[in-house]
Design a protein around this motif. Structure first.
Motif, PDB file in Angstrom:
ATOM      1  N   SER A 161     -98.884 -17.730  18.484  1.00 16.08           N
ATOM      2  CA  SER A 161     -99.841 -18.818  18.629  1.00 16.08           C
ATOM      3  C   SER A 161     -99.123 -20.134  18.903  1.00 16.08           C
ATOM      4  CB  SER A 161    -100.668 -18.957  17.356  1.00 16.08           C
ATOM      5  OG  SER A 161     -99.864 -19.486  16.298  1.00 16.08           O
ATOM      6  N   LYS A 162     -99.890 -21.199  19.103  1.00 18.86           N
ATOM      7  CA  LYS A 162     -99.302 -22.514  19.345  1.00 18.86           C
ATOM      8  C   LYS A 162     -98.530 -23.019  18.137  1.00 18.86           C
ATOM      9  CE  LYS A 162    -103.423 -25.118  17.917  1.00 18.86           C
ATOM     10  NZ  LYS A 162    -104.443 -26.123  18.345  1.00 18.86           N
ATOM     11  N   TRP A 163     -98.856 -22.485  16.947  1.00 17.22           N
ATOM     12  CA  TRP A 163     -98.131 -22.906  15.736  1.00 17.22           C
ATOM     13  C   TRP A 163     -96.765 -22.226  15.638  1.00 17.22           C
ATOM     14  CZ3 TRP A 163    -103.286 -20.908  14.857  1.00 17.22           C
ATOM     15  CH2 TRP A 163    -104.257 -21.912  14.848  1.00 17.22           C
ATOM     16  N   GLN A 164     -96.589 -21.072  16.307  1.00 12.74           N
ATOM     17  CA  GLN A 164     -95.354 -20.303  16.288  1.00 12.74           C
ATOM     18  C   GLN A 164     -94.953 -19.882  14.878  1.00 12.74           C
ATOM     19  OE1 GLN A 164     -93.577 -23.342  19.564  1.00 12.74           O
ATOM     20  NE2 GLN A 164     -92.107 -21.881  18.779  1.00 12.74           N
ATOM     21  N   ARG A 175     -90.488 -21.927  11.842  1.00  9.89           N
ATOM     22  CA  ARG A 175     -91.200 -21.368  12.982  1.00  9.89           C
ATOM     23  C   ARG A 175     -90.353 -20.298  13.646  1.00  9.89           C
ATOM     24  NH1 ARG A 175     -88.563 -25.872  14.801  1.00  9.89           N
ATOM     25  NH2 ARG A 175     -87.632 -25.795  16.878  1.00  9.89           N
ATOM     26  N   GLN A 182     -88.289 -21.210  22.821  1.00 10.66           N
ATOM     27  CA  GLN A 182     -89.659 -21.288  23.302  1.00 10.66           C
ATOM     28  C   GLN A 182     -90.604 -20.425  22.474  1.00 10.66           C
ATOM     29  OE1 GLN A 182     -90.272 -23.526  25.988  1.00 10.66           O
ATOM     30  NE2 GLN A 182     -88.193 -23.963  25.319  1.00 10.66           N
ATOM     31  N   ARG A 183     -91.880 -20.683  22.648  1.00 13.87           N
ATOM     32  CA  ARG A 183     -92.938 -19.920  21.976  1.00 13.87           C
ATOM     33  C   ARG A 183     -92.853 -18.450  22.369  1.00 13.87           C
ATOM     34  NH1 ARG A 183     -99.277 -21.486  23.037  1.00 13.87           N
ATOM     35  NH2 ARG A 183    -100.246 -19.548  22.306  1.00 13.87           N
ATOM     36  N   ALA A 239     -93.665 -26.392  14.871  1.00 13.58           N
ATOM     37  CA  ALA A 239     -93.698 -26.462  16.328  1.00 13.58           C
ATOM     38  C   ALA A 239     -94.100 -27.842  16.823  1.00 13.58           C
ATOM     39  CB  ALA A 239     -94.655 -25.412  16.880  1.00 13.58           C
ATOM     40  N   ASP A 240     -94.977 -28.547  16.086  1.00 16.87           N
ATOM     41  CA  ASP A 240     -95.440 -29.853  16.551  1.00 16.87           C
ATOM     42  C   ASP A 240     -94.450 -30.972  16.269  1.00 16.87           C
ATOM     43  OD1 ASP A 240     -95.706 -29.757  13.841  1.00 16.87           O
ATOM     44  OD2 ASP A 240     -97.773 -30.477  13.768  1.00 16.87           O
TER      45      ASP A 240
END
Length: 257
Positions: A161-164, A175, A182-183, A239-240
């Motif tokens: 997901s975007k949260w990794q 993460r 990368q994700r 991740a953010d």
């Protein structure tokens, strides 16, 4: 060949030798920067490791000021190099995730008759222990498979997901990434977590994951066995708030440290 590059006291990589050759030719890397690959006893300038790719020296005009060196793979002095997450952070995340998965798994198991299987086991143990255990395993096997798939889907969904990161990893601030920082793709996340299918063997449901996590305490990049096989890292930071990725092949991001 995988090569590490050193700059300003920090280590970056590993990168493929063909990537470094291209960076030397286009000026992204400088010949005097240090490189190292497995088997070397010491760091050496990239210009010595790849002499055929070092650029020809340009003659500067009298009084001209040489331009500043280009950013190393897009990494500036303000870029924070990522750190590998240690064993205890990963263990704490695993405990949290284990608890979270247990909640829905318990409801599913009860709906599939797990309580009846336990009750039947104890009642039959008084007359025929072998038959009782055999009957219990037969009833518990499909339940184990469904519970296993719940945990597998949980990890794949969150790590891709975007949260990794799973909720447990988010809670401790780590993460999962590929080796380029990368994700994860869904396929890579699934490959990384296939080892969890071993939980279908009841007595390994707790012990086996620990075996695969223990290597994270000793390996150079804090990788568990499943990380090594899938080509993934577990890094500190969400991740953010992660460090800005460095470009690979002169374009999209690639980093690790």
């Amino acid at each position: 060949m995988q090569v590490w590059i050193g700059r300003n006291g920090e280590r970056f990589g590993p990168y493929r030798d063909d990537e470094i050759r291209q960076w030397l030719r286009d000026g992204t890397c400088r010949p005097e920067e240090l490189g190292w690959y497995e088997g070397m006893t010491d760091w050496r300038p990239l210009g010595e490791l790849f002499p055929e790719d070092r650029p020809a020296p340009a003659e500067a005009a009298p009084g001209a000021v040489p331009p500043p060196p280009p950013p190393f793979m897009g990494i500036t002095e303000n870029t924070v190099a990522p750190e590998y997450a240690g064993f205890w952070l990963r263990f704490g995340a695993w405990v949290i995730d284990y608890i979270l998965i247990t909640i829905p798994a318990t409801f599913v198991a009860m709906a599939m008759g797990f309580q009846h299987a336990i009750t039947t086991l104890f009642s039959q143990m008084e007359t025929d222990q072998t038959a009782a255990v055999s009957a219990y395993l037969e009833q518990a096997r499909p339940i184990s498979y469904v519970v296993l798939l719940i945990g597998f889907a949980y990890y794949v969904f969150f790590e891709a997901s975007k949260w990794q990161a799973t909720p447990g990893k988010l809670a401790v601030g780590i993460r999962v990434t590929d080796t380029s920082g990368q994700r994860l793709t869904v396929a890579r996340a699934a490959g990384r977590n296939l080892i969890r299918l071993a939980n279908a063997v009841p007595f390994l449901s707790v012990l086996l994951p620990m075996v695969f996590y223990v290597t994270a305490a000793f390996s150079e990049r804090k990788q568990g066995v499943h990380d090594m096989l899938a080509g993934t890292y577990v890094l500190s930071g969400r991740a953010d708030t992660r460090a800005t990725p460095a470009p690979r092949n002169g374009a999209s991001g690639s980093f690790d440290a």
